[in-house]
Design an enzyme around this catalytic site. Sequence first.
Site, PDB file in Angstrom:
ATOM      1  N   GLY A  95      -8.282  -7.445  -0.600  1.00  0.00           N
ATOM      2  CA  GLY A  95      -8.529  -8.352   0.516  1.00  0.00           C
ATOM      3  C   GLY A  95      -7.799  -9.673   0.352  1.00  0.00           C
ATOM      4  CE  LYS A 143     -19.801 -14.774   8.112  1.00  0.00           C
ATOM      5  NZ  LYS A 143     -19.944 -13.570   8.933  1.00  0.00           N
ATOM      6  N   GLY A 186     -12.774  -4.121   0.942  1.00  0.00           N
ATOM      7  CA  GLY A 186     -14.147  -3.640   1.073  1.00  0.00           C
ATOM      8  C   GLY A 186     -14.504  -2.666  -0.043  1.00  0.00           C
ATOM      9  NE  ARG A 232      -4.336  -1.527   1.662  1.00  0.00           N
ATOM     10  CZ  ARG A 232      -5.320  -1.852   2.467  1.00  0.00           C
ATOM     11  NH1 ARG A 232      -5.213  -1.648   3.755  1.00  0.00           N
ATOM     12  NH2 ARG A 232      -6.421  -2.376   2.004  1.00  0.00           N
TER      13      ARG A 232
END
Length: 403
Positions: free
Chosen positions: A360, A205, A383, A39
């Site tokens: 992610g 999920k 996200g 990053r």
Amino acid sequence: MPSAARTTIDAIEVSGKTVLVRVDFNVPISDGEISDDSRIRAAIPTIQSILDRGGSCVLMSHLGRPSGNGFESAFSLAPAAVRLSELLDRPVNLPSDDCLDDASRAAVASIGSGEVILLENLRFHAAEKKGDVDFAARLAIYGDVYCQDAFGAAHRADASMVAVPQAMEGRPRTAGRLLEAELKYLSGAIDSPERPFVAVLGGAKISDKLATIRHLAGRVDTLVVGGAMAFTLLRAMGHDTGRSLVEASMIEEARAIIDAVDATPTTLLLPVDFVCAAAPAAGVETTVSGPDIESGLMGLDIGPASINSFSAAVRAARTVVWNGPMGLFEIPPFDQGTLAITNAMIEATIAGATSVVGGGDTAAAVNDLGLGAGFTHVSTGGGASLRMLEGGPMPGVDTLDLA
Ligand code: AMP
């Protein structure tokens, strides 16, 4: 859905000006060591562009989740300042342990052309997460120009993302090069894809990805779903899933989403077999079965027939976006499905396709394999990239002057 930035920092006159740059230096740090500096590296083109043109940079970022009651050494950006200084090969001044105290204000007031200041973690003030306008107004004083380059936080409405640029109305408010690239590839891929357009979704999920499935249905030609989230869909279709991860409360919703996808031209491609074991652990005995799984077993990765069909769909794509691993990739041998998608995407890229990996876990898996360079774009935001695949709001982009 924000579109690709047309006005970026490169179009702004920065000579003799101080640019307040929101970067995302939320890097993993343990014992003062940064384990992944990607990053920080990703912010270098923007910073360098400003410095090369005679501007100065005041950088601001968050790091982790401190309590918001002042300085905590575990969440200090000091290691990031050291790393950035090495990467830029010039001093980086972290003036104080508080981004708004006298020392920080004095340092910013006397910054010279070509100099770099990194403010200490914005989240040492609870006001940052609250989007507080008074906090933002005090930060806004620091810059002649606002530059947003923190894609990883652009789906949040924190003060530095929204209230600071709002307080800087009348001064240029623009995107940095990283944000520009993220918008170009993530929204470009979705809004005007070359076809066939294939999306690959995985992860634990289904509840996290419902909005993404809804948004992509009808937009992509093929929607490939692997990972544990596939089990909730398979259960909704009446299959036995053994002890595999299923979100029982989502089965009805899963049935509805299958019907919703069926009502569009999008083809839903689900696994037909799995690598199964009695427990999610290394060294356990594995068997391949599916689509039904016997009662004592868990599906921990997609099986060979699924790897074949998923890989073929990916290789045939001209645009492919991917978010979420195909199995329990952290524990071999349950990493093979994720590896196969990685390879198929790289092959597609070599053949001329545009390939985009959401941030992610998936980006980390690809980068850990040292294969990030094989893709057109590997997003820096988990996200945030998912929010873009959902077509959801991006508050940190909407306040910029990108027209
Ligand atoms: P997410 O955060 O939703 O992207 O999920 C990522 C996590 O899902 C990773 O830690 C994977 O190990 C896990 N995962 C994916 N597939 C499976 C599976 N079949 N069984 C158990 N965990 C899985």
